[in-house]
Motif scaffolding. Sequence first.
Motif, PDB file in Angstrom:
ATOM      1  N   HIS A 291       0.805  -1.219   0.000  1.00  0.00           N
ATOM      2  CA  HIS A 291       0.000   0.000   0.000  1.00  0.00           C
ATOM      3  C   HIS A 291       0.836   1.266   0.000  1.00  0.00           C
ATOM      4  N   SER A 292       1.894   1.309   0.810  1.00  0.00           N
ATOM      5  CA  SER A 292       2.686   2.538   0.913  1.00  0.00           C
ATOM      6  C   SER A 292       3.334   2.905  -0.415  1.00  0.00           C
ATOM      7  N   VAL A 293       3.607   1.897  -1.241  1.00  0.00           N
ATOM      8  CA  VAL A 293       4.215   2.150  -2.553  1.00  0.00           C
ATOM      9  C   VAL A 293       3.156   2.401  -3.614  1.00  0.00           C
ATOM     10  N   LEU A 294       2.052   1.653  -3.573  1.00  0.00           N
ATOM     11  CA  LEU A 294       1.067   1.666  -4.652  1.00  0.00           C
ATOM     12  C   LEU A 294      -0.058   2.679  -4.461  1.00  0.00           C
ATOM     13  N   LYS A 295      -0.162   3.280  -3.283  1.00  0.00           N
ATOM     14  CA  LYS A 295      -1.255   4.227  -3.069  1.00  0.00           C
ATOM     15  C   LYS A 295      -1.110   5.400  -4.049  1.00  0.00           C
ATOM     16  N   GLY A 296      -2.194   5.731  -4.687  1.00  0.00           N
ATOM     17  CA  GLY A 296      -2.187   6.824  -5.656  1.00  0.00           C
ATOM     18  C   GLY A 296      -1.709   6.439  -7.037  1.00  0.00           C
ATOM     19  N   VAL A 297      -1.266   5.180  -7.219  1.00  0.00           N
ATOM     20  CA  VAL A 297      -0.803   4.737  -8.539  1.00  0.00           C
ATOM     21  C   VAL A 297      -2.014   4.426  -9.415  1.00  0.00           C
ATOM     22  N   GLU A 298      -2.059   5.057 -10.575  1.00  0.00           N
ATOM     23  CA  GLU A 298      -3.163   4.818 -11.504  1.00  0.00           C
ATOM     24  C   GLU A 298      -2.770   3.664 -12.421  1.00  0.00           C
ATOM     25  N   ALA A 299      -3.208   2.477 -12.064  1.00  0.00           N
ATOM     26  CA  ALA A 299      -2.901   1.279 -12.848  1.00  0.00           C
ATOM     27  C   ALA A 299      -4.139   0.403 -12.902  1.00  0.00           C
ATOM     28  N   ASP A 300      -4.272  -0.355 -13.976  1.00  0.00           N
ATOM     29  CA  ASP A 300      -5.424  -1.249 -14.119  1.00  0.00           C
ATOM     30  C   ASP A 300      -5.370  -2.387 -13.104  1.00  0.00           C
ATOM     31  N   LEU A 301      -4.146  -2.826 -12.780  1.00  0.00           N
ATOM     32  CA  LEU A 301      -3.959  -3.939 -11.853  1.00  0.00           C
ATOM     33  C   LEU A 301      -2.897  -3.582 -10.825  1.00  0.00           C
ATOM     34  N   LEU A 302      -3.163  -3.863  -9.562  1.00  0.00           N
ATOM     35  CA  LEU A 302      -2.178  -3.743  -8.490  1.00  0.00           C
ATOM     36  C   LEU A 302      -1.769  -5.152  -8.098  1.00  0.00           C
ATOM     37  N   PHE A 303      -0.487  -5.454  -8.193  1.00  0.00           N
ATOM     38  CA  PHE A 303       0.054  -6.784  -7.915  1.00  0.00           C
ATOM     39  C   PHE A 303       1.040  -6.664  -6.761  1.00  0.00           C
ATOM     40  N   THR A 304       0.718  -7.310  -5.623  1.00  0.00           N
ATOM     41  CA  THR A 304       1.538  -7.140  -4.426  1.00  0.00           C
ATOM     42  C   THR A 304       1.390  -8.355  -3.520  1.00  0.00           C
ATOM     43  N   GLY A 305       2.079  -8.310  -2.377  1.00  0.00           N
ATOM     44  CA  GLY A 305       1.973  -9.398  -1.418  1.00  0.00           C
ATOM     45  C   GLY A 305       0.684  -9.341  -0.623  1.00  0.00           C
ATOM     46  N   GLU A 306       0.321  -8.151  -0.153  1.00  0.00           N
ATOM     47  CA  GLU A 306      -0.912  -8.023   0.609  1.00  0.00           C
ATOM     48  C   GLU A 306      -1.394  -6.588   0.625  1.00  0.00           C
ATOM     49  N   LEU A 307      -2.719  -6.441   0.696  1.00  0.00           N
ATOM     50  CA  LEU A 307      -3.388  -5.170   0.952  1.00  0.00           C
ATOM     51  C   LEU A 307      -4.445  -5.428   2.011  1.00  0.00           C
ATOM     52  N   SER A 308      -4.769  -4.422   2.786  1.00  0.00           N
ATOM     53  CA  SER A 308      -5.842  -4.579   3.764  1.00  0.00           C
ATOM     54  C   SER A 308      -7.190  -4.603   3.052  1.00  0.00           C
ATOM     55  N   HIS A 309      -8.217  -5.004   3.778  1.00  0.00           N
ATOM     56  CA  HIS A 309      -9.583  -5.040   3.239  1.00  0.00           C
ATOM     57  C   HIS A 309      -9.972  -3.690   2.648  1.00  0.00           C
ATOM     58  N   HIS A 310      -9.756  -2.632   3.403  1.00  0.00           N
ATOM     59  CA  HIS A 310     -10.198  -1.307   2.961  1.00  0.00           C
ATOM     60  C   HIS A 310      -9.367  -0.786   1.802  1.00  0.00           C
ATOM     61  N   GLU A 311      -8.082  -1.145   1.765  1.00  0.00           N
ATOM     62  CA  GLU A 311      -7.231  -0.718   0.655  1.00  0.00           C
ATOM     63  C   GLU A 311      -7.650  -1.400  -0.647  1.00  0.00           C
ATOM     64  N   ALA A 312      -7.955  -2.708  -0.556  1.00  0.00           N
ATOM     65  CA  ALA A 312      -8.405  -3.435  -1.743  1.00  0.00           C
ATOM     66  C   ALA A 312      -9.778  -2.954  -2.189  1.00  0.00           C
ATOM     67  N   LEU A 313     -10.646  -2.690  -1.229  1.00  0.00           N
ATOM     68  CA  LEU A 313     -11.991  -2.211  -1.555  1.00  0.00           C
ATOM     69  C   LEU A 313     -11.926  -0.857  -2.252  1.00  0.00           C
ATOM     70  N   ALA A 314     -11.080   0.027  -1.755  1.00  0.00           N
ATOM     71  CA  ALA A 314     -10.941   1.347  -2.384  1.00  0.00           C
ATOM     72  C   ALA A 314     -10.440   1.211  -3.816  1.00  0.00           C
ATOM     73  N   ALA A 315      -9.543   0.249  -4.050  1.00  0.00           N
ATOM     74  CA  ALA A 315      -9.008   0.050  -5.402  1.00  0.00           C
ATOM     75  C   ALA A 315     -10.095  -0.435  -6.357  1.00  0.00           C
ATOM     76  N   THR A 316     -10.859  -1.431  -5.945  1.00  0.00           N
ATOM     77  CA  THR A 316     -11.896  -1.954  -6.837  1.00  0.00           C
ATOM     78  C   THR A 316     -13.011  -0.933  -7.064  1.00  0.00           C
ATOM     79  N   GLU A 317     -13.287  -0.103  -6.073  1.00  0.00           N
ATOM     80  CA  GLU A 317     -14.291   0.948  -6.254  1.00  0.00           C
ATOM     81  C   GLU A 317     -13.852   1.960  -7.312  1.00  0.00           C
ATOM     82  N   LYS A 318     -12.534   2.107  -7.478  1.00  0.00           N
ATOM     83  CA  LYS A 318     -12.001   3.005  -8.510  1.00  0.00           C
ATOM     84  C   LYS A 318     -11.899   2.324  -9.869  1.00  0.00           C
TER      85      LYS A 318
END
Length: 405
Positions: A291-318
């Motif tokens: 999250h600390s690296v990918l927050k604010g990144v405009e990409a179609d897919l975020l590929f990482t080890g883990e995101l929290s529930h709310h971080e993943a939810l915010a991404a899919t809502e966008k």
Amino acid sequence: MASMSTYTTDRASPFTRAVVSSMRKLYPEALADQTFDNTGLLLEAPFDPIRRQMNSVLLTIDLTKAVADEAIERKDCVVVAYHPIIFRGFKSLTLSDCQQQSILRLALEGISVYSPHTAVDAAPGGLGDWLADIVTGHLPNPEPVTHTAQQEKTSPDTIEEDATSEAKSSADTPAEAKKKPQRPRMSMQRTYSKPTYPSHRPVDVSKTDLDPSSVDHTRSVINPVTGVEGFEGAGFGRLITFKEPQPLTHLVERIAHGVGSPKGFPLAIPQGKQVEDIQIRTVGVSAGSGHSVLKGVEADLLFTGELSHHEALAATEKGQCVITLFHSNSERGFLSSVLKEKLTGVLKEEWERIRNEEAEAEELTPEWEDAIKDEDVLVECSERDRDPFGVVILQSSKQEGKPLS
């Protein structure tokens, strides 16, 4: 009994010096995220000629009790643990704390611990680029087509028959029998697998049918690190832009091949979309907790080890998609695919240099002289290191729940 003069308690073994020097050449500590990380030589065990270890290094992501046992059994000289076992200062060192217990046991055995952590993430050709190579790899033509399972539907006729049957059975049952507590009826037997993990020996991407970094693309660093001579282009995270959009199903297959063919991993997509219909042009990549690296990144897919529930939810809502692997599964394959070979090559050169340097020193003790005569160099990956989480699979039953859409 050995005399006190045979103990060199104020110095680490010469091979430990060679390992530390090699790791710093490959991944300078200046590359690490200094805001929180604790990299470098975390445990410097004194050289004990009576209990001299092998000239070997054990690579691991996490230094658990199981990995500490493994290093002691193998008589390794150094454990290179990607994650620091020490993050902040201790007020005491006791055997009641599991991590401190491992540190104390390793020190007693003369085994040192080095942690490179985020220096590996940031280095050119490091962990960030390894993950990017997987995403931009290519499987043999035609690339496999991955489909989500279809939800099994019960026909209206079946539902009506079941309802009629239950009503008839209820009418034929005496009233007093109805009052008796009934044992829950199992519709069918459920069989679950044992927890499964990516392949025990992390997969070397170069030895699979995945051709890494072969799909036409450009990549850039998300958070650059500057000022480290010889490491231009370093930084955290990678942003990949494909020349042509890629089916999400192809990326899922590439990632599975690249990280050890796990039985499954989490995938989040926006509601209302189907996995088979999604095309990906841009991917944001970050190992571990992204999250600390990918927050604010405009990409179609975020590929990482883990995101929290709310971080993943915010991404899919966008409108973004998310693939996570359980934290350390985004890191472990790098050890055998990249680090083992790189460290072996540099360490052989460093050990030769230090042996020659030490041989010229005056007044060498016989024990120290024996240590520098040993030409062996061995780097291995832990057999016991794994992520805490495995995947439990429901077997021998019909699918339950909804397909991803």
